[in-house]
Design an enzyme around this catalytic site. Sequence first.
Site, short mmCIF file in Angstrom:
data_model
loop_
_atom_site.label_atom_id
_atom_site.label_comp_id
_atom_site.label_asym_id
_atom_site.label_seq_id
_atom_site.Cartn_x
_atom_site.Cartn_y
_atom_site.Cartn_z
N GLU A 78 -25.37 0.70 -46.62
CA GLU A 78 -24.41 -0.48 -46.42
C GLU A 78 -25.37 -1.66 -45.73
O GLU A 78 -25.19 -2.73 -46.17
CB GLU A 78 -23.48 -0.40 -45.51
CG GLU A 78 -22.33 0.55 -45.96
CD GLU A 78 -22.70 2.05 -45.72
OE1 GLU A 78 -23.65 2.43 -45.30
OE2 GLU A 78 -21.79 2.86 -46.00
N PHE A 140 -10.85 9.12 -36.64
CA PHE A 140 -12.04 9.41 -37.44
C PHE A 140 -12.51 8.19 -38.19
O PHE A 140 -11.57 7.30 -38.76
CB PHE A 140 -11.58 10.40 -38.50
CG PHE A 140 -12.83 10.83 -39.56
CD1 PHE A 140 -13.85 11.34 -38.91
CD2 PHE A 140 -12.72 10.54 -40.73
CE1 PHE A 140 -15.00 11.44 -39.63
CE2 PHE A 140 -13.81 10.56 -41.48
CZ PHE A 140 -15.21 11.29 -40.99
N GLN A 141 -13.86 7.73 -37.84
CA GLN A 141 -14.35 6.59 -38.46
C GLN A 141 -13.92 5.30 -38.04
O GLN A 141 -13.77 4.26 -38.64
CB GLN A 141 -14.61 6.67 -39.89
CG GLN A 141 -15.48 7.79 -40.39
CD GLN A 141 -15.88 7.66 -41.72
OE1 GLN A 141 -14.88 7.43 -42.65
NE2 GLN A 141 -17.05 8.32 -42.07
N LYS A 190 -6.59 0.25 -43.62
CA LYS A 190 -6.03 0.81 -44.73
C LYS A 190 -4.58 1.01 -45.20
O LYS A 190 -4.35 0.43 -46.27
CB LYS A 190 -6.45 2.39 -44.62
CG LYS A 190 -6.36 3.33 -45.82
CD LYS A 190 -6.95 4.64 -45.32
CE LYS A 190 -6.91 5.46 -46.64
NZ LYS A 190 -7.59 6.78 -46.20
N MET A 509 -48.79 -5.22 -39.13
CA MET A 509 -48.75 -6.20 -38.06
C MET A 509 -48.64 -5.85 -36.70
O MET A 509 -49.09 -6.41 -35.66
CB MET A 509 -47.44 -7.00 -38.40
CG MET A 509 -47.28 -8.35 -37.59
SD MET A 509 -48.59 -9.41 -37.78
CE MET A 509 -48.03 -10.68 -38.86
#
Length: 602
Positions: A78, A140-141, A190, A509
């Site tokens: 993502e 959940f999530q 949702k 770097m």
Amino acid sequence: MVALATHTSTAPSASNTPDALARTTTATRTLTGGALACETLLAQGVTTLFGYPGGAALPFYRELARYPQLRHVLVRHEQNAAHAADGYARATGQVGVCVATSGPGATNLLTGLATAFMDCVPLVALTGQVARAAIGTQAFQEVDVVGMVGPITKGAFQLQRAEDIPNVLAAAFRLAREGRPGPVVVDFPKDVQLAVVEVEDESVVPHDGREAEPTPELSPAAEFALQQALRLLETAERPVVIAGHGVAMAHAADDLLRFAEATGVPVGTTLLGLGVFPEQHPQALGMVGMHGTVQANLAMHHADLIIGLGMRFDDRVVGRPHDFAPGARIVHVDLDPQAFGRVVRADVPVLADARPALRLLAEQATWQDRAGWWPRLRACASAHADCGVVATDLAADDELPTTPEIVRSLRRVLGGSATLVSDIGQHQMFVALHHGFERPGQLLTSGGLGTMGYALPAAMGVKTAHPGRPVWVVVGDGGFQMSAPELSTLVASQLAVKVLVVNNQCLGMVRQWQELFYDGVYSQSLLPQPDFAKLAEAHGCWATTVRRRADLEHALREAALHPGPAVVNVFVPVEETVYPMVPAGAVPGDVRCVDAVEPGLC
Ligand SMILES: Cc1ncc(C[n+]2csc(CCOP(=O)(O)OP(=O)(O)O)c2C)c(N)n1
């Protein structure tokens, strides 16, 4: 019922009788929240989304499949959806759109959002969310994405009703674009995606696109401040202009050129401003900042007037704020009022878009013959022309090429026509110093956040927007390992991005800082790696490896000619160091090549 703006005709006609009108206006369709979101995105002018699905976003994804006009590019992480949307937005000037599911999908977006926030890139991120009834239950999530993104976005909305989708999305797009552009999150529970709403007629929310906007007007206060700036410029003996990303975003490069040529002032640019002033121009000083050119940094340090245009005077440019440009008055033109005085004093703050400000300056400023200033800057530039490219041309054909040499070869092969997207590290600074940029948008990079792994996904966004344009990524072996799974996206989505890996087999770097400031203790900066060419081939890309200078240009040409995505893995010496350098905590006047610069020279 959702009262969306419609195209109902008001001209008198047979179908416009009260009866017929009633029939027309009451014609409705039922849509789910997910479908209404798709229609609203279309009405906002969106054609492309970058995303990754998951449970809390599936109702939206179900509907998305019914809207082939909305191209969805399926990324492999993502964070890269946000970077790709960012690249798309930088390349088009439109709002980029990314989508993720709730919880880990949403949190994976954060680095991409912060990257866009720092560089003023307009994005709308749609995040799935658990159903409203489950919010606050550690479902959940579930994650409080609206709470999390406060400091790294311009705003975040959580949809509560499907009816609100058109207005909330329109507000999000407007907010992303207006003023100092940036990312906006729309959190989409949702159950709101699943809710069914009745929609009147065609769901058309007018697209208030920025491209239709006329040049913003100057406020009286800004005009007054610009008059002050002009008076300072008339009497200044050592003026310098520093142009930043804001000039590119305001489409004001032509106005900058007119202003510069009307006055004869030297012009430096920030990293994100590279290209807003042609680097071949005799008045160009190149880039300012930690790895900026000697002449640009010394010009700032010794100036008696600095005009900063659409730039932030950030710490990488300024160094120690209290000792910055000790003899200079500072005129600061920006459309973000919070930019004034944040790092350095602004003697004359000008709250304005760079374009009208530059137009006024170009019209009213006059040429001044600053006889002592230019010879000093030119002597400085020629005395340090080789700073950072020492010994490059002495290497034998079968030795490893150096990064400055690679950058110049790339420039020769592409003729300056490509969009370059650079990742973060030494290679980024070598690109900034040695390519030479002539137009805005020629180089994209993460300037403010310095996000390793940015370049490859951002280039996907650029290529999606402009399939016919050559798009090249320049990335270190560290950043490549952060983003290499997106090679699969390139292949699957037929995006012929070319990837040049500058492979010093270490976090260059980091290694440079360890060498210069941490006693040469190379703690955790050597990076074991797989065979990148084989890795790229496993993803379905054309790939080659270069270990000899003699093979470099041929490999670049082959990659450029290959019709699909290609990876050129070029080994360079481990011990390269980027110069010039203003050490951290110093001021631009302390710029060094291998040794400190002789102050008397400039
Ligand atoms: C996500 C992220 N993690 C860590 C850093 C710190 N960092 C800046 S440059 C750099 C090394 C980059 O190495 P590489 O990609 O190989 O490029 P090079 O410097 O060698 O050109 C690191 C670790 C960063 N900028 N971004």
